[in-house]
Structure formats: C-alpha cells, structure tokens
Design a protein around this motif. Sequence first.
Motif, PDB file in Angstrom:
ATOM      1  N   ARG B 159       0.833  -1.120  -0.042  1.00  0.00           N
ATOM      2  CA  ARG B 159       0.076  -0.045  -0.070  1.00  0.00           C
ATOM      3  C   ARG B 159       0.798   1.367  -0.075  1.00  0.00           C
ATOM      4  NH1 ARG B 159      -1.930   2.697   4.448  1.00  0.00           N
ATOM      5  NH2 ARG B 159      -1.752   0.936   5.835  1.00  0.00           N
ATOM      6  N   TRP B 160       0.657   2.149  -0.994  1.00  0.00           N
ATOM      7  CA  TRP B 160       1.163   3.390  -0.951  1.00  0.00           C
ATOM      8  C   TRP B 160       0.165   4.441  -0.953  1.00  0.00           C
ATOM      9  CZ3 TRP B 160       6.478   2.620  -1.130  1.00  0.00           C
ATOM     10  CH2 TRP B 160       6.718   1.307  -1.613  1.00  0.00           C
ATOM     11  N   ASP B 161       0.564   5.766  -0.903  1.00  0.00           N
ATOM     12  CA  ASP B 161      -0.292   6.779  -0.839  1.00  0.00           C
ATOM     13  C   ASP B 161      -1.102   6.780  -1.986  1.00  0.00           C
ATOM     14  OD1 ASP B 161       0.674   7.733   1.482  1.00  0.00           O
ATOM     15  OD2 ASP B 161       2.045   9.122   0.992  1.00  0.00           O
ATOM     16  N   ALA B 162      -0.254   6.667  -3.201  1.00  0.00           N
ATOM     17  CA  ALA B 162      -1.101   6.588  -4.460  1.00  0.00           C
ATOM     18  C   ALA B 162      -2.071   5.364  -4.556  1.00  0.00           C
ATOM     19  CB  ALA B 162      -0.093   6.432  -5.500  1.00  0.00           C
ATOM     20  N   GLY B 163      -1.822   4.457  -3.700  1.00  0.00           N
ATOM     21  CA  GLY B 163      -2.712   3.432  -3.814  1.00  0.00           C
ATOM     22  C   GLY B 163      -2.204   2.005  -3.618  1.00  0.00           C
TER      23      GLY B 163
END
Lengths: 567, 277
Positions: B159-163
Amino acid sequence: MTKLPIADCRLSIDEAKAACSAPGPAAALAIALLVSALLPLRAEAQGASDDPSVVLYDTGMASQRPIASQALAEKTGWKAIPEDKLDHKFAGDAVMMNDRLAVAFCAKGGAVNVYAHTARGWAIRASFASSPARAAAQASPPQPAPSRLRVVENNPGAVEVEAGWTGRPGSAFSRLTTGQPYLEVRGGKDNQVLEIMASMQWLVVPDFFGDDLALSDTDLAALRTPVPAERMLLLLGGSGEVMIQALWPSLAQRVEPLQFGDQPVGLRVDCGKDQRVYLALFEGAGLWRQQGAPGGAAAGDWKPSFPAKWRSSIVGPEALCESSWLGRTPAASPSDPRRPCLVYPLDREASTPLTTFTPIDIMRATLGFGPCKSLLDTEGFGSAEEATPDQVMNYLEAQARLKKPNVQEVRTRLAAMTGQVRGAQKRIDVYAALAHDARALPAGELPDKVPPLLDYMGRSLRACPASLCDECEDLARVLGETIGSADPQARLAEPVQAVRRIGLAQNRSLAQCRMTVRRLRLLCEPEPGHPDTVSKTEAAKKLLAILGTVQAPAAATSQTGVRPANE
Amino acid sequence: MTIRLICLCCFLSTIHYPLSTVAAGTIVFCSNRTGAWRIWTAQPDGSACRQLTRGEGDFLEVDPVFSPDGKSILLTSTRGGKAGLWRVRADGTGAERICDGDQGEWSPDGRRIVFRRGEALLVRDLADGTEKRLTPEGFAHCSAPAWSHDGKTIAFACRWDAGNALYTVPADGGKPTKVYDEQGACEPHWSPDDALLVYETEVHLCTITPDGKKNRLLTTFGGVQRYGRFSPDGKSVIFCQGASERGPWELYVIPARGGRPRRLTEDGSDMYPDWKP
C-alpha cells in the motif's frame, strides 16, 4: 482496536439515433421509443454467460442506418478483430460487444449507439457523441457521425476504441469490459462534454440517505440550471423495463439536460480530457414502476421483480421526494394521493442474485466506493467510517452473542462512536448557521425557488437537534454497562435501536442539507449558457457567499475501497 | 444451529450441485456462523461443513492455509491476546503457536513460511526458527504474501499513498518487481502452474500474468468479490462474495476462465478459503 487480523492492504480508505438518412434527434427518439414499445415486456437480460468475453467486430460494410437487432445477433459477414491487433482499418462499422451490451460506431448511420441485450434480442437504449463546447444545451440535428476510429485495446478482458465525430474537434475513448453492464467513456484531446441521448420519463437523482430528486420530462424541459446530481443519476424509461445510469467521478463535473426544441432528449455531462463518464444499462420487466399518479399503476399487490433494496419515492413540489426503502422503512404518506410514486431498485441485499446488478453495484465497480463512504468523505468524515453508529452497533450485537464479549473493545468503540456523532452534529450546525443567515436575506430579492428550499432544509435540521449528542452519549453509557453484565442481549435491543435511529437521522439530515445547498448554489451561480441563473441581485450574491461557507471538504477519490471489517 | 447449517449445506449440495460435477479435495475457511471466527472445513460442493477449531472467548482465527502435504493448517489466531501464527493438525487438534504475525503462507516444500509482521514480510525456517526480512525497508505497508509453486517467487501487495500495487520478489530476497498498480489491487495468489495470479480489485477478481500482462476480469457479478484462490487442478477459483464491502461473505466457486458461479455456503460470514487436493 482489536480487528480481524486480515490483510490490511487497502487505503484507509457507473435506436436513439435512427434511421435512414439522418433525421433529427426527436425523430430518432420517436423511433427508439417505438422499437422499445414493440419489445416484449418480459426481458431478463441480467444473466451470466458460460464463457464471458468482449469482442471487437468489423461489420465489413458501413450501415446506412442503426444496426438492427437481428444483424447484431447473426453477425453475418462480420469479422472479429484478432486479440491485440490494434492497427485494424475498418471496412465497415466497428461494434464492440459483451454478453450484456453492444456499442456500434456507425459512420454512415450517423451515431454511436449503445444496445442492451434483452430476452428478445438487442435493443438501442442510448447514443452518444462528444462535444467541444460546454455551452449550448440544445441538440443540433443531425447528430454527428463517428469518425477517425482507432483501436486502443483489444483482448478478451476489454475493448477500447477512440472515436472522433464528423465536423467536431476532439475525441472520446469508449471502453467495454467483459461481462459488465456499463460502458466507460473517457474524454480525449479537445473534448469538453459528452452528449448522451436517451428516451426517459423520469430523471432521478438518488440519495441513499436523504430524499431523492425526481424530474419528469416536463420538469427537465423547464430546467434552466444544471442537474443537482453528485456523481450519478438514473433515467427511467420504456414501460418500466429500462433504466439507464450515468456516473462520473468528480464533483466538479456538471450535468445538464440536453434539449431539442422544448423536449429533453438526454444529458450533457462534462467530459474533458481524461475525465470519465460511465453509462450503465439495466433491463427487465418490472425494473421500475410509477404508481399513484394519473397514468401510473396502482400499488395493489405489486411485488418487486427480484430481491434487492427497492427505493420508493413520492414526488413532491420542486421535484423533491419523500423517499423510503420499500418494506424496510415506514413509507411516507403522500399528502396528495395523486402525487406519483417511483419505485426502483437501488442497492443489493444478500439474497440478490449475483448476476443481477443494481445502481450501487455499478457505483462501487466504477467509482470504487459505495454511498456510505461517499457521504462520509464528502462531509469530511472519511476516516471515521468504522465508528459510525451502525458499524459499532453491528459489532456490539456480535459481541453480545458471545459467552465472553470483549467488553473493553466495545467500550472503546462506543467512545469513538459518540465522538463521531458529535462531529456529525458540528457539520449539521454549520448547515443550520447557513440556513439562519440565508433566512435573514430579503426573500423578495432571491430567486423564487430559494424560499421553498430553505423551508425544506429547516424541516430537515429540526429533525436533528443538538440534544441527539447527549442522548447518544447516555445510550453509549448504558450499552457499555450492559455488555459487561450477565445475559445482555435482551436488554440491548432498545438502546441499540435508539442509537441506530440517531445515526440514520444524522445521515439523512446531512444528505438533505448537502443536496439543498447544491441546488441553491446552482440557482445563484452565474452559469455560461444559463442567463436565468446569473445572480442579478445583491441578495443572491450574498446567498452565494453564504453557501461558500459550507464548501464540502475534500471529495472522495476512487481509491477508497474498504477492506472487509468485523461483523 | 450448527446441525441445522450442516443439514442446509447437505441439502443444497444435493439439490444444486451434483457431486459428480465438482472438483475433489477439501476446502478450509474461517466462519463466524457460530459467533466467533473459527476455522471450518467443507467439501468443494459445499457439503460436510465441519468446525475445526473451537474455544470460548473473543479470540479470532482466520487465514487458514493447508500445508503442501495436507497434514497441517497454518492460521492466524488471537488466542492469548496477540495475533500470531499457529499450526494445527488437519483435524484441528494439536494447536501450536509459531510466532507473532499474521497472513502466513507455506513454502512449497513445507519447511518455511512467509508471513507479515509490522507490515513487513518475513520468511521463517520452521526447523530452526530463523527469520529473514523479505521486503525492502522502503516498502512500508506490505501484506498478503503468496509463495509460487516452483518455490522461486513470492507475490505480495503493498500500500502506497497513491494506492495499492502487486509485486513479486525472489523468495530468497531481492528487489521487488511491480506487477500492477491500479484499482486497489491486492491479495495475489498463484495458479498451480504459476502462469497466472488471481487478485482482487475494489470489487472484483481479476487474473494477470506475473509480468503484468494479460490482465483480465474474472468475476463480473454484482456486489463485492474477494480473496480468490485457484483449485488444485487450476480449473476453478474459490472466492468470497459480499453484498457490499462489509459482507456478509459467502463462498462461491467459478471456472478459472470465468462463467457461472456456484454457491457453496449459506448463513453467517465465511471468508479466506483455501483448497487442498
């Protein structure tokens, strides 16, 4: 919080154009309506294929008119474009097709037509074209023909085609996915608006928590502002067997009725470069129903045609409805029995067949979130989803069934819930302050439609007094004490119901206030192409300024899927 | 209640799913049909539902996975208060705590496990208890590891900030390679021949080749589909179906190329299935 230790890998979290030699849209619609009327009432197209796929065809010969249902079924002389072949030059028309939808790009037939698969074959339900201009809500006959086709994607999972339109700059990308009842359209370079033509009797803006907005074709013809819809709307047509859903991800995308003369013939949705619009088609006998009004059916012993959460909306003045869930919440009693009542499926329930889709299914599949997440995000409570009264009561009830409930965790969640309820009340207070300030403006200088909307908002706010917070806190205290006692289940029922009522009341009030503010803003904002909406008076300008004080927090994005949590 | 459910499962199986048409093997899954989340087994036609793990209290038992030889089940349990990986015999007896963590998966030889602890992925040797971090430091929110059947590669989600994104990484460690990073992709699982990964988007299941090509929608139904796993012969995929992202969840089976779904379970909520030969 003790949570199910499951993968936490997610972010916290949608024959109109006819005939021979390109007649105008009105004639096209008339033909579409005729075709629709000739179709059998029983149409159950919502099934699953044994071998779902999506295929792109070259018909071999350009049709001078919309492709007939039989031709779509037989595909005589058609050629399926091989997988991943993207440089195909079409000798005839391009048709992309899955087991539910077909989209035909008829260069000589003058339109891009969207067909639904019915029990008796394919039927045109809508057509669309891109437009470089945001103004001009009037359809201009003839509708432009698609041109400059380019295959962007072509595999068993999805087909995407870029098309321009004759005489218009710009293009749009149309993507059809395996087994899905919706089409995705993405704006290309120089595109501004997507014009969607479809026959309709009602345009409904569903509000999952509040009241729907329902505009008849007569209301639409008179509408001089954009449609106050957030992200989705429904078009109800045919004899109750056709429902079309339009969706768009951004709150900034505007939707207007598309007129031809005095007749509404569809929609114009903002669809600039890389903006998306989704078009879903639902089919089936008894899919929606109008009852109560002259021309409508009597309620009688009518039963929904499939298990789902059906919405019942009694249409009132200013297109505002009194909405309820059929068989679930007490139905509103119309003050005037002649008022029409619209019944349609909005969301699924556990017993809804997998192969049956509802508008909320399409919302989740296209926008990536459901109505609850949408409301919470829009009103600034995105991170608090798991502390909503309903969620916490679900958890509490599950714990109460255990021999050793996790009392501490229940109390922690009850505390989070009371905080959530206070937060929601603060947001409601903001709307109350707005209503107070707006009431202070000279009503005579405001647009005529403003006072009734403020009245509606006032009723909504009165249903949600500040005392609800204290009441919720008291109930939480009782629940926290009861869960720790012996055999708590019997004593929990009443307070649990009371907490749920508070949550529902707040959601309803927030939803109603948000919709009212949106309608007020549309009434007062200067809108290109809509001179009637220009705020000419000081009072209207002041109202617009007041409305600005409740600017909704950051909008939800498509990356808001929520991992299944405790039940 | 349990007896009623067993009878219901048996009844449904005889009515809708003739035994001759379903694959062989055993399904293990977790269910809250009796209150707390416990491990259950059933036949691939939905019959013979049986509760495997028991115990009173609020602890949860989820994520069951059969060992390659089918004799043990690895699961996540909160017995004792802290989430940990446990091993039980296939009949549910002999519960033994292995270590802190969750989302465990077996290596194909059954000697090691890959699991999640503190949102990092680790590989643990079951014989000597040594552990090695698999995912790089910069990968802060990792989950859902899945070991390929040839033993060489581990797929996981991050999971990243961008999705969300799907990755593969050599089982001995190394630089992760991105597979796909749209639509909230997570929960990858390998096909028996390692040619495909089945994964979930926000609402549907898809398949994709490990090089990120041939991305296909597998489930095309209303509601939400989650947690797909291939059958041992690779011809079917078992998954969880919910009316919404909040469930309740039931188990269904679908042909691996897509098509008509077949319902396996009723009542309660049933999640995280695994299928052994």
